[in-house]
Scaffold this motif. Structure first.
Motif, short mmCIF file in Angstrom:
data_model
loop_
_atom_site.label_atom_id
_atom_site.label_comp_id
_atom_site.label_asym_id
_atom_site.label_seq_id
_atom_site.Cartn_x
_atom_site.Cartn_y
_atom_site.Cartn_z
N VAL A 247 27.72 33.09 41.49
CA VAL A 247 28.98 32.67 40.89
C VAL A 247 28.86 32.85 39.38
O VAL A 247 27.99 32.26 38.74
CB VAL A 247 29.30 31.20 41.23
CG1 VAL A 247 30.60 30.78 40.55
CG2 VAL A 247 29.42 31.03 42.73
N ALA A 248 29.73 33.67 38.81
CA ALA A 248 29.67 33.94 37.37
C ALA A 248 29.99 32.67 36.58
O ALA A 248 30.66 31.76 37.08
CB ALA A 248 30.66 35.04 37.00
N ALA A 249 29.52 32.64 35.33
CA ALA A 249 29.77 31.47 34.48
C ALA A 249 31.25 31.32 34.17
O ALA A 249 31.74 30.22 33.94
CB ALA A 249 28.97 31.58 33.19
N SER A 250 31.98 32.44 34.14
CA SER A 250 33.42 32.38 33.87
C SER A 250 34.16 33.38 34.72
O SER A 250 33.57 34.33 35.25
CB SER A 250 33.70 32.63 32.38
OG SER A 250 33.29 33.93 32.01
N THR A 251 35.45 33.18 34.87
CA THR A 251 36.31 34.01 35.72
C THR A 251 37.47 34.55 34.88
O THR A 251 38.07 33.81 34.10
CB THR A 251 36.85 33.18 36.89
OG1 THR A 251 35.75 32.84 37.76
CG2 THR A 251 37.89 33.95 37.68
N ASN A 252 37.78 35.83 35.06
CA ASN A 252 38.90 36.43 34.34
C ASN A 252 40.22 35.90 34.88
O ASN A 252 40.37 35.69 36.09
CB ASN A 252 38.87 37.95 34.50
CG ASN A 252 37.67 38.57 33.83
OD1 ASN A 252 37.62 38.66 32.61
ND2 ASN A 252 36.71 39.01 34.63
#
Length: 573
Positions: A247-252
């Motif tokens: 899971v990426a640290a942030s989402t676009n």
């Protein structure tokens, strides 16, 4: 019925560029956890017994329609629609209203997600595990959870579920869960996304879709005290990373104020782009469409295009849906798009409209299609009575491998109680207006549940393809159940129904089934197999007479083969 069920386990370990664009950006993802359904459900396991569908009388046809988007009143229940059916979650179990019915099916299980709970059943007996949303999502730390949606990714054999948390709050978040295998009773990865890093808006009413590399969730953004949405925000997740537990640290995200409720397509085509539709101007029969392209880690969103239909529709605002025995009516929701399926480069959509658009007298579950590349209109129809004696609303749809389109919806009339229904269109039927709608579960009592000033029915119904054959369709809908004694004690229930397709007599199966292959073959007579089942494949054979493993058949260690001697319409464990 005499039956033989053979299960062979060969297994060692299973192991914008938009007109009113607001700033796009990145939202933070928080608290990634692995949870196990079986461990959570030990505290809330229940059993809902299978119940045979009651026989109901066929309804009388409505007057002849003067427009080809109008359909006659629903037929009675048919075996083809309810070849198997049983009760789902109901208000007695979960104690909340309305339910908002979302459901999906995998190889062995059905999963229903509603506003307060999740139910997992097998496809045959209706035996279930149920847990509350607060239990399933509890590790994320939220106390207010609502508007669940669930999908099954046929290409990857994974479950995807979302729910929204903490309305009208700076803590507003989108919760997302993906299963780690095709088995929903096993491990899931769950995490949350901060709905608004600036803590000015909160997120409401998620819509979810996916392509071969992206999961997209959209929602309407409100100020904490506002009653009208300020804009739509679109979140793009890397699907393949999520399936691998990353899971990426942030989402676009992207956002725009030009429309309300943007719906991403659930794609059965092997494409990377995620197409999104919004219903913006029904008075002229117009929809909006845009596209999320690029990589999952660096996506872009296109400008809006329009889809122009030859029929206009109105917005079903207010308590307009009739029911027997009372002047109290049920709220019709609105005309937002509720479903968008991409299959064979055709976009299929569903929403509720009122007709005629200028001075509406009735509400109808509306379904339409268009060429997904050129946006050229293919067809459109709706189920309703111009006189308003019966109406439909809250549709969802799917299209199977044979091109059969099924539209789940709710049915309301002056002579019946709120019911669950489905419309069926076959490719040989010609115009969509030749489709027929059937009631799958008639309501049993008056429904009167005022919530937010409205007599609220659930906002959507459930329908999905069975991945084991890509032809069978399962539905889950809401219906009114008997009231408790006393005023204001109306209750709802939910009902699973199975649509059975034509079944072949015999099958000869060959070839090699590789790792991660999930497949079911079902015939009325005999299956003869010379196939090779490699490690990690999961195969079901179901024949009415015999299953013959002929010379050349080979099953390696790590494969699972399940064989049933029942045939079409029999057990589906």
């Amino acid at each position: 019925m005499y039956k033989i069920i053979l299960i062979v386990f060969l297994q060692m370990s299973f192991n914008y560029l938009f007109a009113q664009k607001s700033p796009d950006g990145h939202a933070n993802n928080k608290i990634v956890k692995t949870i196990n359904w079986k461990e959570l459900s030990n505290f809330s396991k229940k059993q809902i017994p299978q119940k045979k569908i009651e026989t109901s009388k066929q309804l009388k046809p409505a007057p002849a329609a003067n427009k080809n988007v109008v359909k006659r009143a629903p037929e009675g229940i048919l075996d083809a629609v309810n070849c198997k059916s049983f009760r789902g979650l109901n208000e007695v179990l979960v104690g909340s209203s309305p339910p908002d019915v979302s459901m999906a099916t995998g190889m062995d299980h059905l999963v229903m997600a509603i506003n307060t709970g999740i139910i997992i059943t097998n496809k045959n007996t209706g035996y279930v595990d149920t847990i509350t949303n607060s239990t399933f999502w509890g590790g994320l730390g939220f106390t207010d959870l609502f508007d669940p949606k669930i999908l099954y990714d046929h290409a990857s054999n994974r479950w995807i579920m979302t729910i929204v948390a903490q309305r009208q709050s700076a803590a507003s978040a989108i919760c997302l869960a993906v299963s780690q295998t095709f088995d929903p009773t096993g491990n899931w990865t769950i995490f949350s996304t901060d709905a608004d890093p600036a803590n000015v808006y909160w997120f409401d009413y998620p819509s979810m879709g996916f392509s071969n590399d992206k999961i997209v969730i959209t929602g309407n953004m409100f100020t904490f005290a506002g009653t009208s949405a300020s804009f739509v925000r679109t979140y793009v997740y890397n699907k393949l990373d999520l399936y691998n537990g990353i899971v990426a640290a942030s989402t676009n995200y992207f956002q725009d104020a030009s429309y309300f409720t943007l719906v991403p397509a659930t794609s059965y085509d092997n494409v990377s782009d995620v197409f999104c539709v919004a219903q913006q101007n029904g008075s002229v029969g117009q929809l909006y469409r845009n596209t999320i392209s690029g990589s999952a880690s660096a996506p872009t969103m296109s400008a809006l295009s329009t889809i122009d239909y030859p029929y206009a529709w109105g917005n079903p605002a207010g308590d307009i849906l009739p029911q027997a025995g009372t002047s109290i009516k049920i709220n019709g929701g609105d005309s937002r798009v509720l479903s968008y399926i991409l299959r064979g480069n055709v976009g299929y959509i569903a929403f509720t409209g009122t007709y005629p658009s200028g001075s509406p007298s009735s509400s109808g579950a509306t379904f339409a299609s268009f060429n997904n590349s050129t946006l050229a209109v293919i067809d459109m129809a709706a189920f309703y009575d111009p006189a308003g004696t019966w109406m439909t609303a809250f549709p969802n749809l799917t299209v199977n491998a044979n091109g059969v389109m099924l539209v789940s919806c709710s049915y309301f009339s002056t002579t019946t109680y709120g019911a669950s229904a489905v419309g069926i269109w076959h490719p040989g039927d010609g115009a969509y207006s030749n489709a027929i709608v059937y009631v799958t579960k008639f309501g049993e009592d008056i429904y009167d549940r005022v919530f937010g000033g409205r007599n609220r029915w659930g906002d959507y119904s459930g329908i999905c393809l069975d991945p084991s054959d890509d032809k069978t369709v399962w539905m889950a809908g809401e219906y009114a159940t008997p009231r408790d004694p006393g005023p204001g004690a109306s209750r709802w229930g939910t009902w699973f129904s199975k649509y059975c397709v034509d079944c072949p007599v015999n099958a000869v199966l060959s070839g090699t089934f590789t790792s991660n292959t999930l497949k079911k073959s079902e015939v009325t007579n005999t299956i003869t197999s010379t196939a090779t089942l490699n490690s990690g494949s999961y195969i079901k054979y179901d024949a009415g007479n015999a299953i013959i493993l002929s010379p050349g058949f080979r099953a390696t260690i790590g494969n699972i083969l399940k064989a049933f001697i029942e045939g079409c319409g029999g057990a589906d464990y």
